[in-house]
Design a protein around this motif. Structure first.
Motif, short mmCIF file in Angstrom:
data_model
loop_
_atom_site.label_atom_id
_atom_site.label_comp_id
_atom_site.label_asym_id
_atom_site.label_seq_id
_atom_site.Cartn_x
_atom_site.Cartn_y
_atom_site.Cartn_z
N ALA A 315 1.09 -1.03 -0.05
CA ALA A 315 -0.19 0.35 -0.15
C ALA A 315 0.53 1.64 -0.29
CB ALA A 315 -0.93 0.07 1.35
N ASN A 337 -5.49 11.08 -1.99
CA ASN A 337 -6.28 9.85 -2.97
C ASN A 337 -7.71 10.03 -2.54
OD1 ASN A 337 -3.93 8.65 -1.60
ND2 ASN A 337 -4.01 8.45 0.16
N LEU A 360 -1.81 4.46 -0.45
CA LEU A 360 -2.78 4.68 -0.59
C LEU A 360 -3.85 4.56 0.45
CD1 LEU A 360 -1.61 1.78 -3.75
CD2 LEU A 360 -2.13 4.12 -3.80
N ASP A 362 -7.85 3.03 1.91
CA ASP A 362 -7.52 1.80 2.11
C ASP A 362 -6.56 0.97 2.09
OD1 ASP A 362 -10.63 2.81 2.34
OD2 ASP A 362 -11.27 2.98 0.66
N LYS A 368 -8.70 -1.49 -6.99
CA LYS A 368 -7.70 -0.02 -8.11
C LYS A 368 -7.48 1.32 -7.19
CE LYS A 368 -8.82 0.67 -12.00
NZ LYS A 368 -9.78 0.91 -14.19
N LYS A 369 -6.75 1.37 -7.29
CA LYS A 369 -6.63 2.88 -5.97
C LYS A 369 -6.57 4.22 -6.82
CE LYS A 369 -6.74 0.17 -2.86
NZ LYS A 369 -7.55 0.10 -1.66
N THR A 370 -6.35 5.03 -6.64
CA THR A 370 -6.62 6.76 -7.59
C THR A 370 -5.60 7.43 -6.53
OG1 THR A 370 -8.00 6.23 -8.86
CG2 THR A 370 -6.36 8.40 -8.70
N GLU A 389 -3.35 5.25 -11.79
CA GLU A 389 -4.28 4.62 -10.95
C GLU A 389 -2.75 3.77 -10.68
OE1 GLU A 389 -7.35 3.76 -13.85
OE2 GLU A 389 -8.75 5.22 -12.63
#
Length: 504
Positions: A315, A337, A360, A362, A368-370, A389
């Protein structure tokens, strides 16, 4: 005998004719003359002393002396002839004896005239003067001085003085000259002075706006500067001001000593050049040029996560910054985030090509993380929002505290137990602001002798994924578990318990 008398008269005119006369025609100068009674000369005539006045004429002329004089000796009037001529001093005739006249100045011997009390840029003037009605043999010399009264010492023989180059400083000066006779200082009425005002300094420029080398975030600005000339003053007609080679309408406020453009000027994006020329009233000119920058455009760029990787197992990621601002440069980077940029604007990152260890959103949940980014240049112009992303597939464990002290307690000891979401993990913990403990396989921690007040306990688990014997950042729980409690006296604890009860 008449031949002798004629010879004496001729000798008198010869002597007078040899004298240099430096003056315009004057009303007359008193001479003392020893005269001879012509009627008694044949019989061994006598001399007597009489005073008379003769007119003076321009340079090159001689005295107009009559051929004979009426002289009275023993009541008998007879012709008298010249025997001796001498100048009577002021004391001898009871009046002034002005001997210096027409003190003047030029830029040099053949140069332009310099008027008194009028500003000039000539700092090496030539002063000259004339002797009035005096044969030069009676003048021993002159005493001259600048900006003070002459002393009683002859320091000049000529009737002029040329100052050497750059002798006089800017400002008002007074030149004095005083003559001496062969025997004594002549009276003060003979002293002359000439007040000369010298200005050799160019005008001075003070504070300038826009400031040289400054960078502005405005598209227009008024150009101003302080402008002054201590001596002869600024000549407003001489002032020219340009911006980027274009004439700028301007006005000189003499009372405020300020030059300013008549309105705000439209500026170019990037480099702007100002050029000023201003002269004083005697022609000393100042030239000044300066530049400043204008940057009203927003920075451009983009971001990558882990150099553009599609998947991360941690993360914690690295955010790569690609940002440009050709004029003022990038100053701050803002990361978020959620893309809202509220609290994030209060905690900017100084510009760097890479920001490491970004957590990141959560971090305990795969998916998928932005990451959102915004750039700010050195003038405060902010960019639009850029995004990148990445997919998170966790290999790190999650940590949970099983037990700990009550939220409010009188006890100064504390014991914690904890666990990880997967077997084989190690643990690291810390109390309050202390450092993290070494990694351990134990799943408990104890503390004693705690001070009164609030305390925080943190614990995180880690798993040696690559089996190298150490746990790195991407192998540990990115969100440590925490526990908060208060140690206090009995009455404080009771109050806290009641507060906690009503909150529940």
């Amino acid at each position: 005998m008449r031949q002798k008398i004629i010879a004496l008269i001729s000798l008198f005119f010869l002597i007078i004719g040899q004298a240099n006369v430096f003056a315009t025609q004057a009303s007359g100068t008193i001479y003392n003359m020893d005269v001879m009674n012509a009627g008694t000369m044949n019989g061994g005539g006598t001399f007597s002393s009489n005073n008379f006045t003769i007119p003076l004429f321009n340079l090159g002329d001689v005295f107009g002396v009559p051929s004979n004089f009426a002289s009275t000796i023993d009541g008998t009037t007879s012709d008298a002839l010249v025997g001796q001529l001498a100048l009577i001093t002021a004391e001898g005739r009871g009046g002034e004896n002005k001997l210096i006249d027409e003190l003047k100045a030029r830029t040099d011997v053949l140069g332009e005239f310099i008027a008194q009390k009028t500003w000039t840029k000539d700092d090496d003037p030539y002063f000259y003067w004339q002797v009035v009605a005096v044969p030069t043999s009676l003048v021993a010399g002159f005493s001259w001085s600048m900006d003070k009264q002459p002393d009683f010492i002859i320091n000049l023989r000529d009737q002029s003085y040329q100052f050497s180059q750059h002798s006089l400083s800017s400002g008002k000066h007074t030149f004095y000259v005083l003559p001496f006779t062969t025997e004594e200082l002549w009276d003060n009425a003979s002293q002359l002075s000439f007040e000369i005002w010298v200005d050799t300094e160019v005008p001075k420029i003070g504070s300038i706006t826009p400031t040289p080398k400054a960078t502005l975030a405005e598209k227009s600005a008024r150009i101003t500067c302080e402008l002054d000339d201590t001596d002869s003053g600024i000549d407003p007609a001489s002032i020219t001001l340009t911006l980027n080679n274009n004439p700028v309408p301007c006005e000189f406020l003499a009372e405020k000593k300020v030059l300013q453009s008549q309105q705000d000027m439209i500026l170019l994006e990037g480099i702007n050049t100002v050029f000023l020329r201003a002269c004083d009233n005697v022609g000393n000119c100042l030239t000044k040029g300066w530049e400043f920058l204008v940057d009203t455009s927003s920075p451009e760029g983009r971001i990558l996560i882990n150099n553009g990787d599609q998947i991360t197992t941690s993360a914690y990621v690295n955010v790569n910054i690609i940002a440009t601002d050709v004029i003022s440069g990038i100053k701050y980077i803002y990361l978020s985030n959620d893309g809202v940029f509220d609290t994030e604007l209060k905690t900017p990152f100084n510009y760097s090509p890479q920001i490491t260890g970004w957590l990141l959103a959560d971090p305990d949940v795969d998916g998928k993380k932005t990451v959102y980014a915004m750039f700010e240049d050195n003038l405060g112009n902010r960019s639009k929002t850029f995004t990148a992303e990445i997919n998170l597939k966790l290999r790190t464990p999650d940590t949970r505290i099983i037990s700990g002290p009550p939220p409010a307690t009188e006890g100064t000891d504390a014991k914690f137990t904890f666990e990880a979401s997967k077997p084989g993990c190690s643990f690291s913990y810390k109390l309050d602001n202390q450092g993290w403990s070494p990694w351990t396989d134990l799943q408990e921690a104890s503390f004693s002798g705690l001070a009164l007040g609030n305390h925080h306990f943190y614990v995180k688990s880690g798993y040696d994924t690559n089996g190298d014997g150490s746990i790195t950042l991407d192998e540990e729980d990115p969100t440590p578990a925490s526990w908060v409690w208060t140690v206090g006296k009995a009455e404080e604890i009771e109050r806290l318990r009641r507060t906690l009860f009503w909150r529940r």
